[in-house]
Design an enzyme around this catalytic site. Sequence first.
Site, PDB file in Angstrom:
ATOM      1  CE  LYS A 139      -2.056  13.808   1.075  1.00 55.13           C
ATOM      2  NZ  LYS A 139      -2.321  12.460   1.929  1.00 55.13           N
TER       3      LYS A 139
ATOM      4  CB  ALA B  25       2.472  -0.433  -3.676  1.00 55.15           C
TER       5      ALA B  25
ATOM      6  CB  SER C  91      -8.344  19.265   8.330  1.00 52.23           C
ATOM      7  OG  SER C  91      -7.680  18.265   8.033  1.00 52.23           O
TER       8      SER C  91
ATOM      9  CG  ASP D 165      -0.964  11.348   5.148  1.00 51.60           C
ATOM     10  OD1 ASP D 165      -1.938  12.076   5.911  1.00 51.60           O
ATOM     11  OD2 ASP D 165      -0.790  11.890   3.891  1.00 51.60           O
TER      12      ASP D 165
ATOM     13  N   GLY E  93      -8.778   3.083  10.454  1.00 55.85           N
ATOM     14  CA  GLY E  93      -7.948   4.285  10.070  1.00 55.85           C
ATOM     15  C   GLY E  93      -8.445   5.475  10.786  1.00 55.85           C
TER      16      GLY E  93
HETATM   17  P1  NAP Z   1      -4.206   4.647  -3.915  1.00 58.94           P
HETATM   18  O1  NAP Z   1      -3.031   5.465  -4.011  1.00 58.94           O
HETATM   19  O2  NAP Z   1      -5.241   4.595  -5.072  1.00 58.94           O
HETATM   20  O3  NAP Z   1      -3.732   3.066  -3.679  1.00 58.94           O
HETATM   21  C1  NAP Z   1      -4.938   2.201  -3.853  1.00 58.94           C
HETATM   22  C2  NAP Z   1      -4.078   0.761  -3.222  1.00 58.94           C
HETATM   23  O4  NAP Z   1      -5.237  -0.248  -3.155  1.00 58.94           O
HETATM   24  C3  NAP Z   1      -3.360   0.218  -4.315  1.00 58.94           C
HETATM   25  O5  NAP Z   1      -2.125  -0.533  -3.786  1.00 58.94           O
HETATM   26  C4  NAP Z   1      -4.323  -0.735  -5.298  1.00 58.94           C
HETATM   27  O6  NAP Z   1      -3.621  -1.860  -5.900  1.00 58.94           O
HETATM   28  C5  NAP Z   1      -4.734  -1.421  -4.034  1.00 58.94           C
HETATM   29  N1  NAP Z   1      -6.506  -1.837  -4.337  1.00 58.94           N
HETATM   30  C6  NAP Z   1      -7.407  -1.178  -4.742  1.00 58.94           C
HETATM   31  N2  NAP Z   1      -8.517  -2.210  -4.823  1.00 58.94           N
HETATM   32  C7  NAP Z   1      -7.981  -3.341  -4.395  1.00 58.94           C
HETATM   33  C8  NAP Z   1      -8.470  -4.543  -4.339  1.00 58.94           C
HETATM   34  N3  NAP Z   1      -9.837  -4.841  -4.686  1.00 58.94           N
HETATM   35  N4  NAP Z   1      -7.669  -5.442  -3.962  1.00 58.94           N
HETATM   36  C9  NAP Z   1      -6.376  -5.466  -3.725  1.00 58.94           C
HETATM   37  N5  NAP Z   1      -5.893  -4.273  -3.704  1.00 58.94           N
HETATM   38  C10 NAP Z   1      -6.503  -3.060  -4.248  1.00 58.94           C
HETATM   39  O7  NAP Z   1      -5.152   5.007  -2.851  1.00 58.94           O
HETATM   40  P2  NAP Z   1      -4.612   5.555  -1.142  1.00 58.94           P
HETATM   41  O8  NAP Z   1      -4.859   6.988  -1.377  1.00 58.94           O
HETATM   42  O9  NAP Z   1      -3.254   5.005  -1.040  1.00 58.94           O
HETATM   43  O10 NAP Z   1      -5.589   5.004  -0.356  1.00 58.94           O
HETATM   44  C11 NAP Z   1      -5.964   3.792   0.065  1.00 58.94           C
HETATM   45  C12 NAP Z   1      -6.941   3.589   1.279  1.00 58.94           C
HETATM   46  O11 NAP Z   1      -6.464   4.428   2.346  1.00 58.94           O
HETATM   47  C13 NAP Z   1      -8.381   4.053   0.868  1.00 58.94           C
HETATM   48  O12 NAP Z   1      -9.231   3.325   1.485  1.00 58.94           O
HETATM   49  C14 NAP Z   1      -8.379   5.707   1.781  1.00 58.94           C
HETATM   50  O13 NAP Z   1      -9.616   5.977   2.195  1.00 58.94           O
HETATM   51  C15 NAP Z   1      -7.285   5.273   2.876  1.00 58.94           C
HETATM   52  N6  NAP Z   1      -6.827   6.126   3.641  1.00 58.94           N
HETATM   53  C16 NAP Z   1      -6.957   6.509   4.914  1.00 58.94           C
HETATM   54  C17 NAP Z   1      -6.390   7.472   5.506  1.00 58.94           C
HETATM   55  C18 NAP Z   1      -6.412   7.630   6.962  1.00 58.94           C
HETATM   56  O14 NAP Z   1      -6.185   8.658   7.607  1.00 58.94           O
HETATM   57  N7  NAP Z   1      -6.916   6.681   7.660  1.00 58.94           N
HETATM   58  C19 NAP Z   1      -5.503   8.276   4.860  1.00 58.94           C
HETATM   59  C20 NAP Z   1      -5.165   7.995   3.413  1.00 58.94           C
HETATM   60  C21 NAP Z   1      -5.928   6.899   2.908  1.00 58.94           C
HETATM   61  P3  NAP Z   1      -3.742  -1.906  -7.504  1.00 58.94           P
HETATM   62  O15 NAP Z   1      -2.000  -1.722  -8.062  1.00 58.94           O
HETATM   63  O16 NAP Z   1      -3.837  -3.491  -7.284  1.00 58.94           O
HETATM   64  O17 NAP Z   1      -4.691  -1.287  -7.828  1.00 58.94           O
END
Ligand code: NAP
Length: 288
Positions: free
Chosen positions: A73, A134, A24, A109, A258
């Site tokens: 956040k 979620a 950023s 986001d 992403g």
């Molecule tokens: P988070 O709050 O920890 O949520 C993780 C999610 O993934 C939960 O729903 C979790 O479900 C699920 N999960 C984890 N491992 C899994 C598996 N093996 N099989 C199925 N479901 C699984 O994380 P977050 O901040 O939302 O981030 C999620 C992803 O988005 C990350 O990879 C992050 O790098 C990416 N991201 C990208 C951007 C972008 O700008 N492109 C921005 C933010 C985040 P459970 O309840 O089953 O654990």
Amino acid sequence: MQYKITGTTRLGGLLGSPVSHSLSPAMHNEAFQELGIDFVYLAFDVPEYNLRDVVRSLKEFNTYGFNLTMPDKTEVIEYLDDLSEEAALIGAVNTVVNRNGKLTGYNTDGKGYTESVKERGVRIDGAEVTLLGAGGAARAAAVQLALDGASVLHIANRRSGHSWEAAQRLTDVINSKTHCKADLTALEDRRSLADKISSSALLTNATSAGMSPDTDVSPVNDPDVFHRGLVVSDIIYNPAETKLMRQAEERGCQAFNGMYMLLHQGAAAFRLWTGRNMPVEKIRQKYF
Ligand code: NAP
């Protein structure tokens, strides 16, 4: 080009911990310079326990605003004066605008996500979408998809996972506060998931399944779900090509990662602070 800091330069930046890896500062400072805007953007390592004092100081310093990343956040909400619609629905803020000492929280986001989808030629208005996950990123994407006019949102999460209750709350929020119709499926219920994806135009992976170093993992195990015309969007950007994207492409589906969600969430924050459009193509070429 030499960066000029003057007596009128206004400060802003990113708060979170850790922040030293963030793209950023480079992205925003480049854009400020390009447009001749007298702002500067720095990264500040701010754990939650310091957040209240830091936010108060930034207000006193007449900053233009700031971004927030993990873990700040949600905590930041109690130190703000106002919240945008999407930030209130998501329950998290990634961008704060300081207007004459009044701090308003936004969440760009989700907008970053829907913008990255639209630039792929996918129409969100009226679309049926299946969204996996979620957690924080999923909530932002789900709310913005609904606000941008998606008609049906099938949310799926592991029933055994710790986000199951969050998935239930997210489904309720979408149904009660937006015009989109949401339902919830357990990822383990493969038949029901396949059924939801079969009628969807867009499949969004907002779980961390497949993120480096677990690159051999996909949230979807059944290759038959990748029907003709389905667009598959993985919000993971490390690795650049996830297993889910490979599975989809092998079945002839368009798939993308992403990376541009990151770019567009920054562009949306930039617009809120400056009222100007970020020179997105220049930033994309240089940093993405
Ligand atoms: P988070 O709050 O920890 O949520 C993780 C999610 O993934 C939960 O729903 C979790 O479900 C699920 N999960 C984890 N491992 C899994 C598996 N093996 N099989 C199925 N479901 C699984 O994380 P977050 O901040 O939302 O981030 C999620 C992803 O988005 C990350 O990879 C992050 O790098 C990416 N991201 C990208 C951007 C972008 O700008 N492109 C921005 C933010 C985040 P459970 O309840 O089953 O654990």
